[in-house]
Design a protein around this motif. Structure first.
Motif, mmCIF file in Angstrom:
data_model
loop_
_atom_site.group_PDB
_atom_site.id
_atom_site.type_symbol
_atom_site.label_atom_id
_atom_site.label_comp_id
_atom_site.label_asym_id
_atom_site.label_seq_id
_atom_site.Cartn_x
_atom_site.Cartn_y
_atom_site.Cartn_z
ATOM 1 N N LEU A 76 -14.405 -2.142 -11.060
ATOM 2 C CA LEU A 76 -14.321 -3.155 -10.025
ATOM 3 C C LEU A 76 -13.287 -2.754 -8.989
ATOM 4 N N MET A 77 -13.640 -2.929 -7.715
ATOM 5 C CA MET A 77 -12.704 -2.723 -6.614
ATOM 6 C C MET A 77 -12.424 -4.081 -5.984
ATOM 7 N N THR A 78 -11.151 -4.366 -5.706
ATOM 8 C CA THR A 78 -10.814 -5.655 -5.117
ATOM 9 C C THR A 78 -9.470 -5.595 -4.400
ATOM 10 N N ALA A 79 -9.331 -6.481 -3.432
ATOM 11 C CA ALA A 79 -8.039 -6.676 -2.778
ATOM 12 C C ALA A 79 -7.307 -7.854 -3.416
ATOM 13 N N HIS A 80 -7.980 -8.579 -4.300
ATOM 14 C CA HIS A 80 -7.385 -9.734 -4.977
ATOM 15 C C HIS A 80 -6.557 -9.263 -6.173
ATOM 16 N N GLU A 138 -20.387 -1.613 -1.840
ATOM 17 C CA GLU A 138 -19.258 -1.906 -0.938
ATOM 18 C C GLU A 138 -19.816 -2.300 0.423
ATOM 19 N N ASP A 139 -19.463 -3.490 0.897
ATOM 20 C CA ASP A 139 -19.986 -3.972 2.169
ATOM 21 C C ASP A 139 -19.193 -3.479 3.374
ATOM 22 N N GLU A 140 -17.993 -3.003 3.186
ATOM 23 C CA GLU A 140 -17.194 -2.484 4.302
ATOM 24 C C GLU A 140 -17.689 -1.068 4.602
ATOM 25 N N HIS A 141 -18.273 -0.893 5.771
ATOM 26 C CA HIS A 141 -18.988 0.348 6.095
ATOM 27 C C HIS A 141 -18.132 1.597 5.986
ATOM 28 N N LEU A 142 -16.979 1.599 6.612
ATOM 29 C CA LEU A 142 -16.151 2.806 6.608
ATOM 30 C C LEU A 142 -15.723 3.172 5.187
ATOM 31 N N LEU A 143 -15.255 2.203 4.420
ATOM 32 C CA LEU A 143 -14.833 2.476 3.048
ATOM 33 C C LEU A 143 -16.013 2.961 2.209
ATOM 34 N N GLY A 144 -17.149 2.290 2.299
ATOM 35 C CA GLY A 144 -18.317 2.705 1.520
ATOM 36 C C GLY A 144 -18.744 4.124 1.844
ATOM 37 N N ASN A 145 -18.791 4.446 3.127
ATOM 38 C CA ASN A 145 -19.174 5.801 3.534
ATOM 39 C C ASN A 145 -18.169 6.832 3.041
ATOM 40 N N ASN A 146 -16.878 6.512 3.142
ATOM 41 C CA ASN A 146 -15.840 7.447 2.679
ATOM 42 C C ASN A 146 -15.908 7.665 1.172
ATOM 43 N N ALA A 200 -8.128 9.852 -5.909
ATOM 44 C CA ALA A 200 -7.963 10.586 -7.171
ATOM 45 C C ALA A 200 -7.909 9.624 -8.355
ATOM 46 N N GLU A 201 -7.274 8.473 -8.181
ATOM 47 C CA GLU A 201 -7.230 7.467 -9.248
ATOM 48 C C GLU A 201 -8.633 6.943 -9.538
ATOM 49 N N MET A 202 -9.406 6.660 -8.483
ATOM 50 C CA MET A 202 -10.775 6.193 -8.654
ATOM 51 C C MET A 202 -11.591 7.218 -9.439
ATOM 52 N N GLU A 203 -11.460 8.478 -9.047
ATOM 53 C CA GLU A 203 -12.236 9.514 -9.722
ATOM 54 C C GLU A 203 -11.813 9.667 -11.181
ATOM 55 N N GLN A 204 -10.547 9.514 -11.448
ATOM 56 C CA GLN A 204 -10.066 9.589 -12.835
ATOM 57 C C GLN A 204 -10.736 8.510 -13.684
ATOM 58 N N TRP A 205 -10.801 7.276 -13.174
ATOM 59 C CA TRP A 205 -11.439 6.201 -13.932
ATOM 60 C C TRP A 205 -12.934 6.442 -14.078
ATOM 61 N N LEU A 206 -13.572 6.975 -13.026
ATOM 62 C CA LEU A 206 -14.996 7.298 -13.128
ATOM 63 C C LEU A 206 -15.244 8.369 -14.185
ATOM 64 N N GLN A 207 -14.402 9.380 -14.231
ATOM 65 C CA GLN A 207 -14.546 10.433 -15.243
ATOM 66 C C GLN A 207 -14.397 9.856 -16.641
ATOM 67 N N ASN A 247 -13.713 -2.371 -17.721
ATOM 68 C CA ASN A 247 -12.485 -1.807 -18.274
ATOM 69 C C ASN A 247 -11.425 -1.483 -17.233
ATOM 70 N N HIS A 248 -11.850 -1.280 -15.976
ATOM 71 C CA HIS A 248 -10.899 -0.823 -14.958
ATOM 72 C C HIS A 248 -11.071 -1.621 -13.670
ATOM 73 N N VAL A 249 -9.934 -2.027 -13.096
ATOM 74 C CA VAL A 249 -9.907 -2.701 -11.806
ATOM 75 C C VAL A 249 -9.052 -1.865 -10.871
ATOM 76 N N LEU A 250 -9.629 -1.489 -9.735
ATOM 77 C CA LEU A 250 -8.901 -0.755 -8.700
ATOM 78 C C LEU A 250 -8.520 -1.736 -7.606
ATOM 79 N N TYR A 251 -7.228 -1.777 -7.282
ATOM 80 C CA TYR A 251 -6.748 -2.674 -6.243
ATOM 81 C C TYR A 251 -6.686 -1.941 -4.920
ATOM 82 N N LYS A 252 -7.372 -2.486 -3.931
ATOM 83 C CA LYS A 252 -7.395 -1.883 -2.597
ATOM 84 C C LYS A 252 -6.054 -2.095 -1.913
ATOM 85 N N PRO A 253 -5.556 -1.107 -1.217
ATOM 86 C CA PRO A 253 -6.064 0.259 -1.119
ATOM 87 C C PRO A 253 -5.677 1.053 -2.372
#
Length: 129
Positions: A80-84, A10-18, A109-116, A99-105
């Motif tokens: 995959l994470m995207t705003a598109h 993730e190139d966006e610093h705040l999001l990547g760090n969070n 908890a949803e991200m972690e569910q897909w990672l699990q 298998n999974h695309v996360l739409y920003k924002p």
């Protein structure tokens, strides 16, 4: 016990760090790369089980980065994470066996569910960091 190893790209610093801080607090071994080239270097060092990949990155995009990683290494899960929100990105994700695309924002908890789910599919809990 670790839930698995994740390389966040993730190139966006705040999001990547969070994202990294959240995952570490929830038992994941999370590392962060800020570009496709950085992801290739980090993958060589840490050999993560899972990738949490932004679509738009400086230099190579997320699909190019994933392709370069898979050309060199056996890699299991990628989310995959995207705003598109267009169908083209979803179609490309499927073509790249994502298998999974996360739409920003998105909710963490949803991200972690897909990672699990991906970690279970890949047996990431037993994957060396």
């Amino acid at each position: 016990m670790s839930r698995g190893s994740v390389l966040i790209v993730e190139d966006e610093h705040l999001l990547g760090n969070n994202l990294q801080e959240y995952l570490r607090r929830h038992g994941w071994q999370a590392q962060l790369a800020r570009s496709g080239e950085g992801a290739l270097e980090a993958f060589e060092r840490i050999r993560p089980c899972l990738l949490l990949m932004d679509y738009e990155l400086p230099g190579m995009d997320g699909f190019q980065t994933l392709g370069a990683i898979r050309a060199r290494h056996q890699c299991c899960g990628c989310i995959l994470m995207t705003a598109h929100t267009g169908e083209i990105v979803v179609t490309q994700a499927r073509q790249h066996q994502i298998n999974h695309v996360l739409y920003k924002p998105f909710a963490l908890a949803e991200m972690e569910q897909w990672l699990q789910q991906e970690a279970g599919r890949c047996n990431c809990g037993t994957h060396p960091a």
